[in-house]
Design a protein around this motif. Structure first.
Motif, PDB file in Angstrom:
ATOM      1  N   VAL A   1     -10.714   2.309  -6.871  1.00 46.60           N
ATOM      2  CA  VAL A   1     -10.453   3.562  -7.324  1.00 46.60           C
ATOM      3  C   VAL A   1     -10.314   4.840  -5.942  1.00 46.60           C
ATOM      4  N   TRP A   2     -11.489   4.822  -5.234  1.00 46.86           N
ATOM      5  CA  TRP A   2     -11.193   5.760  -4.218  1.00 46.86           C
ATOM      6  C   TRP A   2     -10.163   5.541  -3.065  1.00 46.86           C
ATOM      7  N   SER A   3      -9.803   4.277  -2.815  1.00 49.21           N
ATOM      8  CA  SER A   3      -8.615   4.116  -2.109  1.00 49.21           C
ATOM      9  C   SER A   3      -7.396   4.586  -2.454  1.00 49.21           C
ATOM     10  N   THR A   4      -7.111   4.235  -3.834  1.00 53.78           N
ATOM     11  CA  THR A   4      -5.964   4.704  -4.520  1.00 53.78           C
ATOM     12  C   THR A   4      -5.821   6.363  -4.377  1.00 53.78           C
ATOM     13  N   LEU A   5      -6.837   6.972  -4.847  1.00 48.07           N
ATOM     14  CA  LEU A   5      -6.903   8.352  -4.915  1.00 48.07           C
ATOM     15  C   LEU A   5      -6.687   8.924  -3.875  1.00 48.07           C
ATOM     16  N   LEU A   6      -7.563   8.468  -2.389  1.00 45.75           N
ATOM     17  CA  LEU A   6      -7.676   8.875  -1.201  1.00 45.75           C
ATOM     18  C   LEU A   6      -6.254   8.763  -0.544  1.00 45.75           C
ATOM     19  N   ALA A   7      -5.779   7.525  -0.611  1.00 45.32           N
ATOM     20  CA  ALA A   7      -4.442   7.362   0.145  1.00 45.32           C
ATOM     21  C   ALA A   7      -3.161   8.251  -0.594  1.00 45.32           C
ATOM     22  N   TRP A   8      -3.330   8.498  -1.721  1.00 39.20           N
ATOM     23  CA  TRP A   8      -2.326   9.214  -2.481  1.00 39.20           C
ATOM     24  C   TRP A   8      -2.647  10.739  -1.980  1.00 39.20           C
TER      25      TRP A   8
ATOM     26  N   LEU B   1      -4.129  11.851   1.250  1.00 42.56           N
ATOM     27  CA  LEU B   1      -4.221  11.788   2.767  1.00 42.56           C
ATOM     28  C   LEU B   1      -2.997  11.084   3.245  1.00 42.56           C
ATOM     29  N   LEU B   2      -2.582  10.242   2.665  1.00 43.99           N
ATOM     30  CA  LEU B   2      -1.307   9.305   3.182  1.00 43.99           C
ATOM     31  C   LEU B   2       0.073   9.627   2.504  1.00 43.99           C
ATOM     32  N   GLY B   3      -0.274  10.216   1.270  1.00 42.18           N
ATOM     33  CA  GLY B   3       1.081  10.374   0.389  1.00 42.18           C
ATOM     34  C   GLY B   3       1.759   9.210  -0.102  1.00 42.18           C
ATOM     35  N   GLU B   4       0.664   8.169  -0.413  1.00 43.07           N
ATOM     36  CA  GLU B   4       0.946   6.735  -0.958  1.00 43.07           C
ATOM     37  C   GLU B   4       0.810   7.132  -2.590  1.00 43.07           C
ATOM     38  N   ARG B   5       1.907   7.320  -3.421  1.00 49.48           N
ATOM     39  CA  ARG B   5       1.811   7.363  -4.583  1.00 49.48           C
ATOM     40  C   ARG B   5       1.393   6.041  -4.947  1.00 49.48           C
ATOM     41  N   PRO B   6       0.446   6.131  -6.426  1.00 50.22           N
ATOM     42  CA  PRO B   6      -0.046   4.777  -6.668  1.00 50.22           C
ATOM     43  C   PRO B   6       0.891   4.188  -7.748  1.00 50.22           C
ATOM     44  N   ARG B   7       1.022   2.864  -7.581  1.00 52.93           N
ATOM     45  CA  ARG B   7       2.136   2.056  -8.551  1.00 52.93           C
ATOM     46  C   ARG B   7       1.210   1.674  -9.676  1.00 52.93           C
ATOM     47  N   LEU B   8       1.998   1.047 -10.500  1.00 55.94           N
ATOM     48  CA  LEU B   8       1.182   0.747 -11.932  1.00 55.94           C
ATOM     49  C   LEU B   8       0.114  -0.165 -11.739  1.00 55.94           C
TER      50      LEU B   8
ATOM     51  N   ALA C   1     -10.762  -8.051  -5.308  1.00 58.16           N
ATOM     52  CA  ALA C   1      -9.959  -9.065  -4.709  1.00 58.16           C
ATOM     53  C   ALA C   1      -8.494  -8.826  -5.307  1.00 58.16           C
ATOM     54  N   TRP C   2      -8.213  -8.328  -6.220  1.00 62.39           N
ATOM     55  CA  TRP C   2      -6.700  -8.164  -6.441  1.00 62.39           C
ATOM     56  C   TRP C   2      -6.109  -7.267  -5.472  1.00 62.39           C
ATOM     57  N   GLN C   3      -6.824  -5.933  -5.183  1.00 60.33           N
ATOM     58  CA  GLN C   3      -6.491  -5.174  -4.214  1.00 60.33           C
ATOM     59  C   GLN C   3      -6.179  -5.866  -2.894  1.00 60.33           C
ATOM     60  N   ALA C   4      -7.070  -6.734  -2.261  1.00 59.85           N
ATOM     61  CA  ALA C   4      -7.194  -7.260  -1.163  1.00 59.85           C
ATOM     62  C   ALA C   4      -5.925  -8.262  -1.064  1.00 59.85           C
ATOM     63  N   LEU C   5      -5.605  -8.968  -2.104  1.00 64.77           N
ATOM     64  CA  LEU C   5      -4.542  -9.744  -2.018  1.00 64.77           C
ATOM     65  C   LEU C   5      -3.108  -9.264  -2.333  1.00 64.77           C
ATOM     66  N   THR C   6      -3.131  -7.987  -2.369  1.00 71.73           N
ATOM     67  CA  THR C   6      -1.884  -7.144  -2.496  1.00 71.73           C
ATOM     68  C   THR C   6      -1.544  -6.596  -1.139  1.00 71.73           C
ATOM     69  N   PRO C   7      -0.297  -7.350  -0.291  1.00 75.25           N
ATOM     70  CA  PRO C   7      -0.252  -6.749   1.001  1.00 75.25           C
ATOM     71  C   PRO C   7       0.028  -5.349   1.106  1.00 75.25           C
ATOM     72  N   SER C   8       0.516  -4.317   0.036  1.00 75.87           N
ATOM     73  CA  SER C   8       0.836  -3.114   0.237  1.00 75.87           C
ATOM     74  C   SER C   8      -0.413  -2.373  -0.132  1.00 75.87           C
ATOM     75  N   ALA C   9      -1.418  -2.955  -0.477  1.00 73.23           N
ATOM     76  CA  ALA C   9      -2.605  -2.182  -1.285  1.00 73.23           C
ATOM     77  C   ALA C   9      -3.075  -1.067  -0.204  1.00 73.23           C
ATOM     78  N   PRO C  10      -3.433   0.322  -0.792  1.00 71.77           N
ATOM     79  CA  PRO C  10      -3.886   1.108   0.183  1.00 71.77           C
ATOM     80  C   PRO C  10      -5.139   1.038   0.540  1.00 71.77           C
ATOM     81  N   GLY C  11      -5.682   1.406   1.546  1.00 74.28           N
ATOM     82  CA  GLY C  11      -7.174   1.662   1.859  1.00 74.28           C
ATOM     83  C   GLY C  11      -7.729   0.262   2.565  1.00 74.28           C
TER      84      GLY C  11
END
Length: 310
Positions: free
Chosen positions: A115-122, A124-131, A295-305
């Motif tokens: 939750v926090w990684s997706t919101l903060l990366a959006w 501070l880093l301009g990484e728009r969250p994907r589905l 774990a899902w986030q960790a296994l996604t190479p492009s996952a922010p945060g």
């Protein structure tokens, strides 16, 4: 068709990765069981804020002694002061929470990373969250709702200071990881110095404020028992950070994030064995959802945060 050999030679890449994985697991073990010495220090009269301050002041001193050039890098990269703030908040919140709250509950709420990684990366880093990122957020929030939904409570909201500290610490942890990614060009030793400095300065300031307002006791007189324990914990944190730098610099970020989830296992096992946590069915179910999302986030190479531990 050739038959496979009965004794296939070990995979060279796997053998090279093994020390890195073990190093990361050592770091996760240090953080997963750190609640016990922190509670021992509290029983000796040392509030977790004072304990955090002493531990990180010792680590800061050792870092400056071994890597004096790190201070110049910290002064040149002003953005690292934000990293100090994020790391300081992470350690203040986490160490305080595991001292006063249910350890498993605290660690699970702390690992609300998707939750926090997706919101903060959006932000501070301009990484728009994907589905997929949004689905991980929903999965993690569902797990938190299950963990917090105590019997007789209409809404699953944080019910104690430890809950709020765990949530605040997790958000600060995510901020720290995003800032590590943003300031990756800064020297590694300067980033480490910034994190140790933030932990020591912010914990000192928070402890002093608590004393001034009468919420916590002043720093007690030095005693060999708790001084030795604080020095030992400081050494463990320092070695854990070295192990983290070794492992994380040689493995994919997704692998690092996945291995670091073993902290939940170490914290859960140690706290249950020592009677510092309860594991009702809803905590098992909610924890499974939170860990699955992480774990899902960790296994996604492009996952922010993705990043390091506190």
């Amino acid at each position: 068709m050739n038959r496979p050999a009965l004794h296939s030679p070990p995979n060279h890449a796997s053998l090279q990765a093994l020390p890195c994985v073990l190093a990361l697991m050592f770091n996760a073990f240090v953080w997963g069981v750190s609640w016990w010495p922190l509670r021992q220090l509290e029983q000796a009269g040392l509030h977790p804020l004072w304990a955090t301050a002493l531990i990180y002041l010792l680590s800061l001193s050792v870092t400056l002694l071994l890597r004096p050039a790190a201070l110049g890098g910290l002064l040149r990269h002003r953005g690292l002061w934000l990293l100090s703030l994020g790391a300081g908040m992470t350690n203040v919140c986490f160490n305080w929470a595991v001292t006063v709250g249910d350890v498993v509950r605290v660690v699970l709420l702390f690992y609300l990373m998707p939750v926090w990684s997706t919101l903060l990366a959006w932000w501070l880093l301009g990484e728009r969250p994907r589905l997929a990122s949004l689905l991980r957020m929903v999965l993690a929030l569902a797990g938190v709702a299950v963990v917090l939904k105590a019997p007789g409570v209409d809404w699953p909201v944080p019910e104690s200071m430890a809950d709020w500290l765990a949530l605040g610490g997790g958000a600060s942890f995510a901020l720290t990881n995003v800032l590590l990614k943003r300031f990756s060009s800064a020297p590694a030793e300067s980033r480490v110095l910034a994190m140790f400095g933030g932990g020591s300065v912010l914990s000192c300031a928070t402890a002093a404020l608590g004393v001034a307002q009468g919420h916590i006791n002043p720093l007690p007189a030095a005693a060999p028992g708790w001084l030795l324990l604080a020095a030992g914990l400081s050494l463990a944190y320092l070695l854990g950070n070295v192990a983290l730098q070794y492992g994380a610099s040689r493995l994919a970020a997704s692998t690092t994030s996945l291995v670091m989830l073993s902290e939940v296992l170490f914290a859960s096992a140690s706290s249950v064995l020592l009677g510092a946590a309860e594991l009702p069915l809803r905590v098992w179910l909610g924890g499974a959802l939170i860990v699955a999302a992480a774990a899902w986030q960790a296994l996604t190479p492009s996952a922010p945060g993705e990043g390091t531990a506190p």
